[in-house]
Design a protein around this motif. Structure first.
Motif, PDB file in Angstrom:
ATOM      1  N   GLY A 164       0.822  -1.089   0.078  1.00  0.00           N
ATOM      2  CA  GLY A 164      -0.018  -0.015   0.126  1.00  0.00           C
ATOM      3  C   GLY A 164       0.723   1.132  -0.160  1.00  0.00           C
ATOM      4  O   GLY A 164       1.920   1.152   0.312  1.00  0.00           O
ATOM      5  N   TYR A 165       0.353   2.345  -0.360  1.00  0.00           N
ATOM      6  CA  TYR A 165       0.897   3.418  -0.360  1.00  0.00           C
ATOM      7  C   TYR A 165      -0.137   4.621  -0.138  1.00  0.00           C
ATOM      8  O   TYR A 165      -1.334   4.532  -0.367  1.00  0.00           O
ATOM      9  N   LEU A 166       0.508   5.854   0.353  1.00  0.00           N
ATOM     10  CA  LEU A 166      -0.509   7.194   0.526  1.00  0.00           C
ATOM     11  C   LEU A 166      -0.586   8.040  -0.656  1.00  0.00           C
ATOM     12  O   LEU A 166       0.424   8.179  -1.194  1.00  0.00           O
ATOM     13  N   GLU A 167      -1.562   8.491  -1.090  1.00  0.00           N
ATOM     14  CA  GLU A 167      -1.644   9.560  -2.051  1.00  0.00           C
ATOM     15  C   GLU A 167      -2.248  11.093  -1.363  1.00  0.00           C
ATOM     16  O   GLU A 167      -3.133  10.872  -0.639  1.00  0.00           O
ATOM     17  N   LEU A 168      -1.120  11.955  -1.445  1.00  0.00           N
ATOM     18  CA  LEU A 168      -1.745  13.352  -0.880  1.00  0.00           C
ATOM     19  C   LEU A 168      -2.527  13.949  -2.041  1.00  0.00           C
ATOM     20  O   LEU A 168      -2.097  14.099  -3.138  1.00  0.00           O
ATOM     21  N   ILE A 169      -3.836  14.182  -1.559  1.00  0.00           N
ATOM     22  CA  ILE A 169      -4.844  14.901  -2.476  1.00  0.00           C
ATOM     23  C   ILE A 169      -4.994  16.469  -2.368  1.00  0.00           C
ATOM     24  O   ILE A 169      -5.170  17.099  -1.122  1.00  0.00           O
ATOM     25  N   ARG A 170      -4.228  17.183  -3.264  1.00  0.00           N
ATOM     26  CA  ARG A 170      -4.365  18.603  -3.050  1.00  0.00           C
ATOM     27  C   ARG A 170      -5.697  19.287  -3.689  1.00  0.00           C
ATOM     28  O   ARG A 170      -5.834  18.776  -4.681  1.00  0.00           O
ATOM     29  N   SER A 171      -6.326  20.163  -2.785  1.00  0.00           N
ATOM     30  CA  SER A 171      -7.181  20.760  -3.359  1.00  0.00           C
ATOM     31  C   SER A 171      -7.211  22.245  -4.078  1.00  0.00           C
ATOM     32  O   SER A 171      -6.120  22.611  -4.080  1.00  0.00           O
TER      33      SER A 171
END
Length: 127
Positions: free
Chosen positions: A120-127
């Motif tokens: 698994g990995y993390l994805e940063l969601i920028r708004s």
């Protein structure tokens, strides 16, 4: 040049072998050609409450201070979002050109029941 920094509480509490492992991983990374935010997964687990704990190295390779005030993260396995949470962490401030280890804790209600905790990995969601 990118530097590794430990948050004050981490700096006092981290075990020597864990610090060495993080320093080793950091030393092997090539972050010179990036001008943004990267996340390097270190580990993932579920605790006794069923929360998902994902430890990462956060790399702020930009020239701006990075904070986590209403920042959305996805935990992804096999191209499927298995956890989704918005983090507001006033104490997490990362200076420009700095990398810092951190553990993000996803509440139970934000996690899909079929998390395998593999690749698994993390994805940063920028708004």
């Amino acid at each position: 040049m990118q530097k590794l920094q430990f948050e004050e509480k981490w700096d006092k509490a981290i075990a020597k072998k864990d610090r060495k492992r993080i320093e080793q991983i950091f030393s092997e990374l090539d972050l010179t050609n990036n001008s943004g935010i990267q996340l390097t997964r270190l580990s993932q687990a579920q605790n006794y409450r069923g929360e998902l704990l994902v430890m990462v190295l956060i790399h702020n390779t930009s020239d701006q201070i990075l904070n986590f005030d209403g920042t959305k993260l996805h935990y992804i396995e096999n191209n499927e979002i298995l956890a989704n949470h918005t983090f507001t962490l006033p104490s997490l401030v990362i200076e420009p050109k700095t990398s810092m280890p951190w553990t993000f804790i996803f509440p139970v209600e934000t996690i899909q029941p079929h998390v395998s905790l593999e690749n698994g990995y993390l994805e940063l969601i920028r708004s």
